[in-house]
Design a protein around this motif. Sequence first.
Motif, mmCIF file in Angstrom:
data_model
loop_
_atom_site.group_PDB
_atom_site.id
_atom_site.type_symbol
_atom_site.label_atom_id
_atom_site.label_comp_id
_atom_site.label_asym_id
_atom_site.label_seq_id
_atom_site.Cartn_x
_atom_site.Cartn_y
_atom_site.Cartn_z
ATOM 1 N N LYS A 1 -25.538 -1.679 -87.169
ATOM 2 C CA LYS A 1 -26.047 -2.795 -87.956
ATOM 3 C C LYS A 1 -26.069 -2.431 -89.441
ATOM 4 O O LYS A 1 -25.684 -3.256 -90.297
ATOM 5 N N THR B 1 -31.375 -7.647 -91.127
ATOM 6 C CA THR B 1 -30.529 -8.836 -91.205
ATOM 7 C C THR B 1 -31.162 -9.921 -92.061
ATOM 8 O O THR B 1 -30.478 -10.577 -92.863
ATOM 9 N N ALA C 1 -30.938 -8.935 -95.728
ATOM 10 C CA ALA C 1 -29.534 -9.013 -96.153
ATOM 11 C C ALA C 1 -29.097 -10.463 -96.341
ATOM 12 O O ALA C 1 -28.338 -10.775 -97.271
ATOM 13 N N LEU D 1 -30.436 -1.211 -97.993
ATOM 14 C CA LEU D 1 -29.396 -2.210 -98.242
ATOM 15 C C LEU D 1 -28.785 -2.089 -99.638
ATOM 16 O O LEU D 1 -27.806 -2.747 -99.959
ATOM 17 N N LEU E 1 -23.819 -4.449 -92.305
ATOM 18 C CA LEU E 1 -24.404 -5.074 -93.489
ATOM 19 C C LEU E 1 -23.882 -4.446 -94.774
ATOM 20 O O LEU E 1 -23.702 -5.123 -95.784
#
Length: 330
Positions: free
Chosen positions: A191, A322, A325, A233, A195
Motif C-alpha cells: 500500500k 489511503t 493520500a 506520504l 501510494l
Amino acid sequence: MKKFACVSLIALSLALFGCAEQQQKVKSEDSVEVETQEQKAGTSAVKADVFEDGIDEGKFQQLLASFPATVPNKMATTSVPLTEMLHLLDIVPVGVPTSTNPIPADFDAVTRIGSPMAPDLEVISSLQTELIIGASSLQDSLDKALQGMNLQAAYLPTDSFEDLKLSFKVLGTYFGKEEKMNEVLKNIIEKEQELAKLAQGKELPSVMLVIGTSDDFMVMNDKSYLGSLVQQLGANNIAKSVLKTESTYSAINLEEIVVADPDMIFVLASGDHGANEDKFKQEVAKNSAWTQLSAYKNDKIYMLDYSIFGVTSITNVDTALTTIADYFLE
C-alpha cells in the motif's frame, strides 16, 4: 633387459596412476566448484525470498532481546494497539485492557485487567500471568504499578506508523507467527508503494495537523500518529518544517501559523475526547486570523474520523494512509 622392461612397466603404471589420480582430483575440485555454485544459487534464492520490510534491524533486535528467553504460556497486555496485533497474529492473551477504544470482538470473552496506566494487579495475579506487554510510552507508570510483583514485563512502541510495523514484527517473531506477520506487513508495504507511485511527480501540499483536547486545540508534529502518516506520504508538516516544534503536541500560535500558511489543515476532534467539530468552529469564530489562511479560503480544512486517526491501529493503517493520500492527490 628384462629388468629394464620391468622398471619401465612399473614407471608407466605409476604415471598412469598419477594421471588418473590427477583427473580424479580435478573432477573432485570441479564437483566442489559445481556444488559451491549450486549452494550460492540456493543462497541467492533464499535471499530473494526474504521479505524486505524496511524495519530498523537494530531496534528490532533490541526490542526482541527485551522479551523473556522462554515464551510464556500465559501473557496479558495493557495496550489496545498491541491487543489488536495479537489478534491479527492469532494469539489469545489471558488479559486485555479495559478501554473505551475498541477491542477485537473475538476477545470479548478475554478478561479485562483495567486501564493501560493502572491495571488491576489482583486480576493479573489471579490469571497466573507470566508476562505482561505494555506500550513503551507508559513504561514508567506500569513499572511503578507492577512493583513487588513477580512478573516479567516487556514494552513496545506504538506511537507512530513505523512503531506499529516494528512492534508487530517483534511480536510475530517472538511468538513464532512469521507467516501471518509477513502477510500483514507485505500488505502494508504494498500500500505504501502504491501510494508513493501515485504521488510521483506531484507537488504535495503543506499541512497543519490539529488535535482537540478537553482544554484547547494543539498542533501535532511528525512524532504523532497522524504526523507519521503524513511524513510517510512525503507531505510537508509545518509543525516540523516551519514551527520547529519539539513536543508531539504544542499550543497553537496563530501568528506563526499565518506566516507558515499551510495549504491544508486536518483536525482530529472527538466529543468523547474533549472536543468536536462544533468546538473547532467556535475556535475559528473567536479569532479572525484563521480566515487569513489559504486552507480556510480554499475550503481545505478537513475533520478526520477519530476512530481511524485518533488511536494507532495496524488494522486501520491501510484506510488511514489511503484517506490522507486521497486528500493530497485530489
